[in-house]
Design an enzyme around this catalytic site. Structure first.
Site: not given
Length: 369
Positions: A250, A317
């Protein structure tokens, strides 16, 4: 001052400098479109690079307007001194590295409507908000603006539910009391109620995060799926004793890309997986009372040998992701027993249970009654 590049396009030019006039083209220069053109006017780091050459660049003559000055300040644009003229709308190349990077990262087609929507959004923010703060948030603002445009385009054809008529909703004001990576919007609105009268003014707070794509990789030959697990902050905040979740691929839909493109990209980033086909599942709002997030759910057909499992995620990230493979029937069992607590994965698991025979090209059992 001369406007060049996307600032010379009528969509942005008419908004920022409506009195601009055609000027003689800049000769002896050319623009390197990538990475500037697709995201110019959307992200502060993606303006085209101008360098000497044998081309001609269209230009429009203008003075500073309040809108143009504020816009340039937010996007970090500074006038360039070229051939005795001030030029706005590009950056000077800072060596071969800048040009090589431009060629490597540029993709897609520049969208003037998105650039205009971004201009309108940032120019409507409070004037006392520092330009540097807005510039830092431009990627997330662009994600949100793109989501709003996608919502208007994708839902215009849907059948109307709720009260009859076109005059059903009044948005009195919109305020953003929190704006960091994500943001919160406070809406004051009135609605026409089902019995025909109007409600009093209502204050509603909405968490803004943009749209996301979710992909469940499925191998119809081996009848198995690929899942990931990773730590999630929201269960940590809630005091959950098991904040590592079974999930699936996702990620956010970036500005300038489609939900399908986002799904293919995320599958490669998170699991190193090539998806050969995306099958739309039950797209939905996970919590429409408070979240302005729309989820595009897909089953992604892929080859899933044992070696497909491993580790993934982007260090930039701070992602720490483990992927693993299990039979589709085991995923269904986990969904039915409550072991799957991630809502999008739960939806896709149950949808796949109902759809896997069709996907595999097998006849579905007939029901009698």
């Amino acid at each position: 001052m001369l406007l060049i590049g996307v600032l010379a396009h009528p969509t942005l030019r008419d908004r920022l400098a409506p009195g601009a006039r055609p000027a003689e083209p800049l000769t002896g220069w050319h623009l390197v479109d990538a990475p500037g053109r697709p995201l110019a006017g959307v992200d502060a780091d993606h303006w085209p690079v101008i360098q000497p050459g044998d081309g001609k660049i269209a230009a429009w003559d203008t003075g500073w307007t309040p809108a143009l000055r504020r816009y340039a300040e937010i996007f970090g644009l500074r006038p360039l001194a070229l051939a005795g003229q001030e030029v706005l709308g590009a950056r000077l190349a800072d060596g071969a590295g800048a040009i090589a990077s431009a060629k490597a990262t540029g993709a897609g087609v520049w969208c003037p409507e998105l650039a205009l929507a971004m201009a309108e959004w940032v120019l409507n923010l409070p004037e006392d908000r520092p330009a540097s703060d807005i510039r830092e948030r431009l990627p997330m603002i662009a994600t949100w603006v793109s989501a709003r445009r996608r919502a208007q385009r994708d839902t215009a054809h849907l059948p109307q539910i709720g009260p009859e008529g076109q005059e059903r909703l009044q948005i009195m004001s919109c305020h953003e009391p929190y704006a960091k990576f994500f943001s919160v919007e406070e809406l004051v609105l009135r609605q026409r109620r089902h019995r025909g009268d109007w409600s009093p003014r209502m204050l509603r707070a909405v968490f803004v995060s943009g749209d996301a794509t979710v992909v469940l990789p499925y191998d119809p030959v081996r009848d198995r799926v690929l899942l990931i697990d990773q730590l999630r902050a929201a269960p940590v905040a809630r005091g959950d004793c098991q904040p590592w979740f079974h999930e699936t691929v996702a990620g956010r839909v970036d500005p300038g890309e489609t939900p399908e493109e986002a799904g293919l990209r995320e599958a490669m980033e998170e699991a190193g997986l090539h998806i050969r086909r995306l099958i739309p599942g039950p797209h939905n709002y996970p919590s429409p009372g408070i979240l302005a997030e729309f989820l595009y759910l897909y089953v992604g057909l892929a080859d899933l040998p044992d070696a497909a499992a491993g580790f993934g995620g982007l260090d930039s990230e701070e992602e720490d992701i483990r992927s693993f493979i299990l039979p589709r029937a085991e995923l269904t069992r986990m969904a039915m027993t409550g072991e799957i607590r991630n809502g999008p994965l739960l939806s896709l698991a149950l949808w796949l249970e109902l759809s896997h025979l069709k996907i595999r090209g097998e006849p579905c059992a007939e029901t009698s009654g």
